[in-house]
Structure formats: C-alpha cells, structure tokens
Design a protein around this motif. Structure first.
Motif, PDB file in Angstrom:
ATOM      1  N   SER A 134       0.901   9.388  -5.527  1.00 38.04           N
ATOM      2  CA  SER A 134       1.595  10.912  -5.742  1.00 38.04           C
ATOM      3  C   SER A 134       2.150  11.266  -6.946  1.00 38.04           C
ATOM      4  CB  SER A 134       2.699  10.852  -4.368  1.00 38.04           C
ATOM      5  OG  SER A 134       2.073  10.583  -3.289  1.00 38.04           O
ATOM      6  N   GLU A 135       2.913  10.150  -7.600  1.00 36.92           N
ATOM      7  CA  GLU A 135       3.503  10.593  -8.861  1.00 36.92           C
ATOM      8  C   GLU A 135       2.542  10.734  -9.775  1.00 36.92           C
ATOM      9  OE1 GLU A 135       6.761   7.535  -9.885  1.00 36.92           O
ATOM     10  OE2 GLU A 135       7.215   7.518  -7.865  1.00 36.92           O
ATOM     11  N   ILE A 136       1.441   9.990  -9.985  1.00 34.18           N
ATOM     12  CA  ILE A 136       0.499  10.138 -10.932  1.00 34.18           C
ATOM     13  C   ILE A 136      -0.251  11.703 -10.775  1.00 34.18           C
ATOM     14  CG2 ILE A 136      -1.880   9.370 -11.464  1.00 34.18           C
ATOM     15  CD1 ILE A 136      -0.913   6.435 -10.937  1.00 34.18           C
ATOM     16  N   ALA A 137      -0.471  11.972  -9.468  1.00 29.00           N
ATOM     17  CA  ALA A 137      -1.083  13.330  -9.189  1.00 29.00           C
ATOM     18  C   ALA A 137       0.015  14.471  -9.722  1.00 29.00           C
ATOM     19  CB  ALA A 137      -1.245  13.597  -7.783  1.00 29.00           C
ATOM     20  N   ARG A 181       0.603  -1.358   0.017  1.00 24.18           N
ATOM     21  CA  ARG A 181      -0.100   0.026   0.041  1.00 24.18           C
ATOM     22  C   ARG A 181       0.745   1.359  -0.112  1.00 24.18           C
ATOM     23  NH1 ARG A 181      -4.881  -1.873   4.064  1.00 24.18           N
ATOM     24  NH2 ARG A 181      -5.909  -3.113   2.524  1.00 24.18           N
ATOM     25  N   SER A 182       2.090   1.337   0.796  1.00 25.60           N
ATOM     26  CA  SER A 182       2.949   2.346   0.684  1.00 25.60           C
ATOM     27  C   SER A 182       3.543   2.430  -0.561  1.00 25.60           C
ATOM     28  CB  SER A 182       4.150   2.167   1.548  1.00 25.60           C
ATOM     29  OG  SER A 182       4.867   3.149   1.761  1.00 25.60           O
ATOM     30  N   GLU A 183       3.865   1.493  -1.385  1.00 28.07           N
ATOM     31  CA  GLU A 183       4.423   1.806  -2.634  1.00 28.07           C
ATOM     32  C   GLU A 183       3.323   2.287  -3.494  1.00 28.07           C
ATOM     33  OE1 GLU A 183       6.239  -1.791  -4.313  1.00 28.07           O
ATOM     34  OE2 GLU A 183       6.960  -2.196  -2.544  1.00 28.07           O
ATOM     35  N   ILE A 184       1.877   1.998  -3.439  1.00 31.33           N
ATOM     36  CA  ILE A 184       0.977   2.524  -4.256  1.00 31.33           C
ATOM     37  C   ILE A 184       0.728   3.729  -3.970  1.00 31.33           C
ATOM     38  CG2 ILE A 184      -1.684   2.370  -4.524  1.00 31.33           C
ATOM     39  CD1 ILE A 184      -1.579  -0.763  -4.757  1.00 31.33           C
ATOM     40  N   ASP A 185       0.856   4.162  -2.587  1.00 31.78           N
ATOM     41  CA  ASP A 185       0.557   5.728  -2.001  1.00 31.78           C
ATOM     42  C   ASP A 185       1.607   6.460  -2.877  1.00 31.78           C
ATOM     43  OD1 ASP A 185      -1.449   5.171  -0.520  1.00 31.78           O
ATOM     44  OD2 ASP A 185      -0.434   5.097   1.434  1.00 31.78           O
ATOM     45  N   GLU A 186       2.974   6.030  -3.077  1.00 35.06           N
ATOM     46  CA  GLU A 186       4.130   6.911  -3.958  1.00 35.06           C
ATOM     47  C   GLU A 186       3.688   6.949  -5.249  1.00 35.06           C
ATOM     48  OE1 GLU A 186       7.992   5.192  -2.975  1.00 35.06           O
ATOM     49  OE2 GLU A 186       7.368   4.701  -1.128  1.00 35.06           O
ATOM     50  N   ILE A 187       3.281   5.927  -6.022  1.00 41.70           N
ATOM     51  CA  ILE A 187       2.727   5.943  -7.251  1.00 41.70           C
ATOM     52  C   ILE A 187       1.576   7.041  -7.463  1.00 41.70           C
ATOM     53  CG2 ILE A 187       1.828   4.630  -9.149  1.00 41.70           C
ATOM     54  CD1 ILE A 187       3.362   2.271  -7.986  1.00 41.70           C
ATOM     55  N   PHE A 191      -0.436  14.256 -13.446  1.00 41.51           N
ATOM     56  CA  PHE A 191      -1.768  14.906 -13.931  1.00 41.51           C
ATOM     57  C   PHE A 191      -1.979  16.469 -13.857  1.00 41.51           C
ATOM     58  CE2 PHE A 191      -6.124  15.906 -13.173  1.00 41.51           C
ATOM     59  CZ  PHE A 191      -6.870  15.562 -14.143  1.00 41.51           C
ATOM     60  N   ALA A 192      -1.427  17.030 -12.880  1.00 38.38           N
ATOM     61  CA  ALA A 192      -1.485  18.337 -12.667  1.00 38.38           C
ATOM     62  C   ALA A 192      -0.615  18.878 -13.948  1.00 38.38           C
ATOM     63  CB  ALA A 192      -0.653  18.839 -11.256  1.00 38.38           C
ATOM     64  N   LYS A 193       0.668  18.582 -14.357  1.00 40.69           N
ATOM     65  CA  LYS A 193       1.341  18.740 -15.497  1.00 40.69           C
ATOM     66  C   LYS A 193       0.450  18.653 -16.711  1.00 40.69           C
ATOM     67  CE  LYS A 193       6.151  17.937 -13.566  1.00 40.69           C
ATOM     68  NZ  LYS A 193       7.029  16.991 -13.686  1.00 40.69           N
ATOM     69  N   ARG A 194      -0.099  17.311 -16.871  1.00 36.12           N
ATOM     70  CA  ARG A 194      -1.016  17.533 -18.132  1.00 36.12           C
ATOM     71  C   ARG A 194      -1.992  18.314 -18.163  1.00 36.12           C
ATOM     72  NH1 ARG A 194      -4.640  15.065 -21.337  1.00 36.12           N
ATOM     73  NH2 ARG A 194      -3.909  13.220 -22.608  1.00 36.12           N
ATOM     74  N   MET A 195      -2.692  18.760 -17.200  1.00 33.97           N
ATOM     75  CA  MET A 195      -3.737  19.757 -17.295  1.00 33.97           C
ATOM     76  C   MET A 195      -3.231  21.116 -17.348  1.00 33.97           C
ATOM     77  SD  MET A 195      -6.591  17.936 -17.013  1.00 33.97           S
ATOM     78  CE  MET A 195      -7.909  18.657 -16.500  1.00 33.97           C
ATOM     79  N   HIS A 196      -2.024  21.327 -17.054  1.00 35.19           N
ATOM     80  CA  HIS A 196      -1.480  22.620 -16.972  1.00 35.19           C
ATOM     81  C   HIS A 196      -1.257  22.796 -18.737  1.00 35.19           C
ATOM     82  CE1 HIS A 196       1.002  26.341 -16.682  1.00 35.19           C
ATOM     83  NE2 HIS A 196       1.930  25.543 -17.348  1.00 35.19           N
ATOM     84  N   LEU A 197      -0.824  21.701 -19.373  1.00 41.10           N
ATOM     85  CA  LEU A 197      -0.555  21.670 -20.889  1.00 41.10           C
ATOM     86  C   LEU A 197      -1.679  21.811 -21.490  1.00 41.10           C
ATOM     87  CD1 LEU A 197       2.163  19.025 -20.843  1.00 41.10           C
ATOM     88  CD2 LEU A 197       2.331  21.598 -21.609  1.00 41.10           C
TER      89      LEU A 197
END
Length: 93
Positions: free
Chosen positions: A16-19, A8-14, A22-28
């Motif tokens: 965070s990376e996805i978030a 679960r900790s590993e998924i939490d890290e992933i 996603f923010a970068k993608r929406m900015h673009l």
C-alpha cells in the motif's frame, strides 16, 4: 493469526505504501514531461537514469542492490512510457 498471515499482512501494508509512492512519482513525471516539452528536451536521459540507478543501489544492502537496481530500471521505463504518452497528447494542460 498465523505467522504466515502476519508476514503477509505486513507485506500488504508495504505494498500500500509503495502504491502511494508510485502514484506520487508518476505525478512528478507529469511535471517533468511538461518541463521537457516546454524546453524541447528528450524524454530519455540516459545519464540521469544511470545516476538514479547507482544512487538507489547504494541505498540498499549489497546482497539485494542488484534487484533494487532492476526495480528502478523498470520504474523509470514506466515513467518514460507515461511521459511519452503525455507528450504525444500535447502535454498535461
């Protein structure tokens, strides 16, 4: 830590990376919306979305590519929605 907690900790890290991505993608998407507005282009580009989906599907192992394609379709839908809301407000500036 139990094995479950570690996973679960590993998924939490992933997640965070996805978030962050996603923010970068929406900015673009904002930049794309502005470009489309300035050039009188429609928000929806079916050919481009199909291209993104097919390319994305080829990046993932076959047994999960269908799921990834669905994820991409959802992300692109959100991007269109975001671009449309920006265009309705008269642009990003």
């Amino acid at each position: 830590m139990t094995e479950l907690e570690i996973l679960r900790s590993e998924i939490d890290e992933i997640d965070s990376e996805i978030a962050e991505l996603f923010a970068k993608r929406m900015h673009l998407s904002l930049s794309i919306a502005e470009y489309k507005r300035k050039n009188s282009l429609p928000i929806y580009d079916k050919a481009r979305e199909q291209q993104v989906t097919e390319r994305g599907g080829s990046l993932i192992p076959a047994e999960i590519s269908g799921y990834y394609k669905r994820l991409l379709e959802c992300i692109m839908s959100l991007s269109r929605e975001y671009q449309t809301s920006i265009a309705a407000q008269g642009g990003t500036k």
